[in-house]
Design an enzyme around this catalytic site. Structure first.
Site, mmCIF file in Angstrom:
data_model
loop_
_atom_site.group_PDB
_atom_site.id
_atom_site.type_symbol
_atom_site.label_atom_id
_atom_site.label_comp_id
_atom_site.label_asym_id
_atom_site.label_seq_id
_atom_site.Cartn_x
_atom_site.Cartn_y
_atom_site.Cartn_z
ATOM 1 N N ASP A 13 0.819 -1.215 0.000
ATOM 2 C CA ASP A 13 0.000 0.000 0.000
ATOM 3 C C ASP A 13 0.851 1.262 0.000
ATOM 4 O O ASP A 13 0.474 2.288 0.580
ATOM 5 C CB ASP A 13 -0.964 0.029 1.201
ATOM 6 N N LYS A 16 2.139 2.119 -5.146
ATOM 7 C CA LYS A 16 2.824 1.581 -6.336
ATOM 8 C C LYS A 16 2.012 1.810 -7.594
ATOM 9 O O LYS A 16 2.566 1.994 -8.665
ATOM 10 C CB LYS A 16 3.057 0.070 -6.179
ATOM 11 N N GLY A 40 -4.328 -4.318 -4.407
ATOM 12 C CA GLY A 40 -5.280 -3.352 -4.941
ATOM 13 C C GLY A 40 -4.541 -2.078 -5.282
ATOM 14 O O GLY A 40 -3.840 -1.530 -4.448
ATOM 15 N N HIS A 41 -4.609 -1.688 -6.523
ATOM 16 C CA HIS A 41 -3.973 -0.448 -6.955
ATOM 17 C C HIS A 41 -5.034 0.569 -7.301
ATOM 18 O O HIS A 41 -5.971 0.246 -8.017
ATOM 19 C CB HIS A 41 -3.145 -0.680 -8.233
ATOM 20 N N GLN A 223 1.984 -6.023 -3.082
ATOM 21 C CA GLN A 223 2.318 -6.052 -1.641
ATOM 22 C C GLN A 223 3.664 -5.352 -1.407
ATOM 23 O O GLN A 223 3.985 -4.439 -2.141
ATOM 24 C CB GLN A 223 2.330 -7.493 -1.116
HETATM 25 P P1 IMP Z 1 -2.890 -12.800 2.093
HETATM 26 O O1 IMP Z 1 -1.954 -12.254 1.068
HETATM 27 O O2 IMP Z 1 -4.344 -12.547 1.787
HETATM 28 O O3 IMP Z 1 -2.613 -14.236 2.409
HETATM 29 O O4 IMP Z 1 -2.627 -12.007 3.477
HETATM 30 C C1 IMP Z 1 -1.392 -12.141 4.195
HETATM 31 C C2 IMP Z 1 -0.969 -10.799 4.788
HETATM 32 O O5 IMP Z 1 -0.599 -9.906 3.749
HETATM 33 C C3 IMP Z 1 -2.060 -10.081 5.578
HETATM 34 O O6 IMP Z 1 -1.470 -9.370 6.642
HETATM 35 C C4 IMP Z 1 -2.628 -9.094 4.565
HETATM 36 O O7 IMP Z 1 -3.239 -7.979 5.173
HETATM 37 C C5 IMP Z 1 -1.361 -8.711 3.827
HETATM 38 N N1 IMP Z 1 -1.616 -8.231 2.466
HETATM 39 C C6 IMP Z 1 -1.948 -8.967 1.386
HETATM 40 N N2 IMP Z 1 -2.082 -8.175 0.303
HETATM 41 C C7 IMP Z 1 -1.793 -6.937 0.697
HETATM 42 C C8 IMP Z 1 -1.722 -5.681 0.005
HETATM 43 O O8 IMP Z 1 -1.915 -5.574 -1.204
HETATM 44 N N3 IMP Z 1 -1.402 -4.617 0.766
HETATM 45 C C9 IMP Z 1 -1.120 -4.718 2.089
HETATM 46 N N4 IMP Z 1 -1.177 -5.854 2.773
HETATM 47 C C10 IMP Z 1 -1.509 -6.957 2.077
#
Ligand code: IMP
Length: 432
Positions: A13, A16, A40-41, A223
């Site tokens: 977040d 990017k 999410g962008h 991420q």
């Molecule tokens: P998962 O990717 O859904 O398995 O989540 C694993 C961890 O990564 C959790 O703490 C989510 O909140 C975090 N996470 C996954 N995608 C994002 C993102 O795009 N931005 C920020 N945190 C993310």
């Protein structure tokens, strides 16, 4: 020709989307290399806001090829919805290519993601519940279903038969859940696959040929560094490789073919989900950053945890990604604060450490040691050169550069493309 990797240098977040979108203008190809629709962008173009989860931001440029590479996990219905949403707003998606090798997020992955989180109780990770982790588990367990499997009815039937037997056993015996219907999954996913078929190709070859032909290729990480399965704050991480090396793993490009890596760095820090976060502010300053920065998840809507910038973590991100430059984002969110803090070291029990600890349990015990800088009150959202920034803002960026050892190639002062101060020298040919 040039290749450039964009990575998040914090916990995701970082903004990017905007940077990728800006640099995509000078790219022939934009390649997403890992993650799925957990990302999410948000991109603002001509006042219109686009929220993208799977499709690279390059899609907004008609002459750019947008690739979803083999390292990504794809939820076909989400992808089709995203395509339909873009088409409805007159954005062409003919330039989209999807890897045959990308793994598919199946209904049992989403269900298991939620059920597993529930049973973790206090030890929960705070996943996005989009099935990302379980899909990567199956990939590594070698029982995943890939896009190419979906497209071949015989293979799909055979693989789904075996896998679903296993998943249903787990659902029934461990979670006391009803079994999933083979026919429902087979029929719906076969239909979805048919609608995606014409986008699917050998993207390893596509990227390799574009590279050989001297094209400008932008690799887009989702991420952030600290969410990397190997280099992040395990187990509070995602299940893929957001770091720059992930671009090689997820696309087949060789490490020596990567020219530059930009670390997108928010002027403060946020984290969604669980896990240690030394600079977290649980006070009114944290609330202020959340409100001013609209820090609510693009994918889940969850409020993000907020804190000051962490230079210990930035130095770590610079090292594990081999950062060539920083893009400092959301500088405008800091406007109006009397003072701004930067964490320069941690206190761990009786010692001061300035290196990011490899162990998450050690990080959890670290307390931030701050350096205090003066804030600025002037509106900076119209600044187009560094000289137009107030001195305090310039000093803040200079200190981030100094503490991380990486120069800033971009400073973002607002959500629109134009609200960006660019050091063209560090970004050419992606930014002329
Ligand atoms: P998962 O990717 O859904 O398995 O989540 C694993 C961890 O990564 C959790 O703490 C989510 O909140 C975090 N996470 C996954 N995608 C994002 C993102 O795009 N931005 C920020 N945190 C993310």
């Amino acid at each position: 020709m040039s290749t450039l990797v964009i990575v998040g240098s914090q916990w995701g977040d970082e903004g990017k989307g905007k940077v990728t979108d800006m640099l995509a203008e000078g790219a022939d190809m934009v390649v997403r290399y890992q993650g799925g629709n957990n990302a999410g962008h948000t991109v603002v173009v001509d006042g219109q806001e686009f929220k993208l989860h799977l499709i690279p931001s390059g899609i907004l440029y008609p002459d750019t090829i947008s690739v979803i590479a083999g390292g990504v996990v794809v939820d076909p219905s989400v992808l089709l919805e995203e395509i339909a949403g873009l088409n409805a707003r007159n954005v062409e998606t003919a330039g989209l290519r999807i890897s045959q090798n990308a793994h598919v997020i199946m209904p049992y992955h989403k269900l298991l993601d939620a059920l597993e989180e529930e049973t973790r109780g206090d030890g929960k990770i705070g996943t996005t519940c989009r099935g990302i982790g379980p899909a990567y588990v199956d990939k590594v367990h070698r029982c995943g279903i890939r896009i190419s499997d979906l497209l071949n009815s015989k293979t799909f039937k055979a693989r789904l038969t075996t896998v679903l037997q296993d998943k249903n056993r787990v659902l029934q015996r461990i979670y006391n859940h009803e079994p999933l219907s083979f026919d429902d999954i087979y029929d719906s996913y076969s239909q979805l696959a048919d609608r995606l078929r014409h986008y699917v190709t050998d993207t390893t070859q596509l990227v390799s040929e574009a590279n050989k032909a001297g094209k400008n290729i932008l690799f887009e990480g989702a991420q952030g560094t600290l969410l990397d399965i190997d280099q992040g704050t395990y187990p509070f991480v995602t299940s893929s490789h957001p770091i720059a090396g992930g671009a090689c793993l997820g696309t087949g490009i060789g490490p020596t073919d990567i020219d530059r890596v930009i670390g997108i760095t928010k002027a403060y820090t946020t984290r969604v989900g669980e896990g240690p976060f030394p600079v977290e502010l649980k006070d009114t300053v944290g609330d202020r950053l959340r409100d001013a920065g609209h820090e609510y998840g693009t994918t889940t809507g969850r409020p993000r945890r907020c804190g000051w910038v962490d230079a210990v973590m930035l130095r770590y991100a610079a090292a594990v990604n081999g950062l060539s430059s920083l893009a400092v984002t959301k500088m405008d969110v800091l406007t109006g604060l009397d003072e701004i803090k930067i964490c320069t070291a941690y206190k761990y029990r009786d010692t001061i450490i300035d290196k990011f600890p490899e162990r998450t349990d050690v990080l959890a015990e670290c307390e931030p040691i701050y350096e205090v800088l003066q804030g600025w009150q002037e509106d900076i959202t119209g600044a187009v050169t560094a000289e137009e920034l107030p001195q305090a803002a310039r000093l803040y960026v200079a200190r981030l550069e100094e503490l991380s050892g990486v120069p800033a190639s971009m400073i973002s002062v607002g959500p629109a493309r134009a609200q960006t101060i660019v050091n063209k020298h560090l970004l050419s040919p992606f930014h002329a």
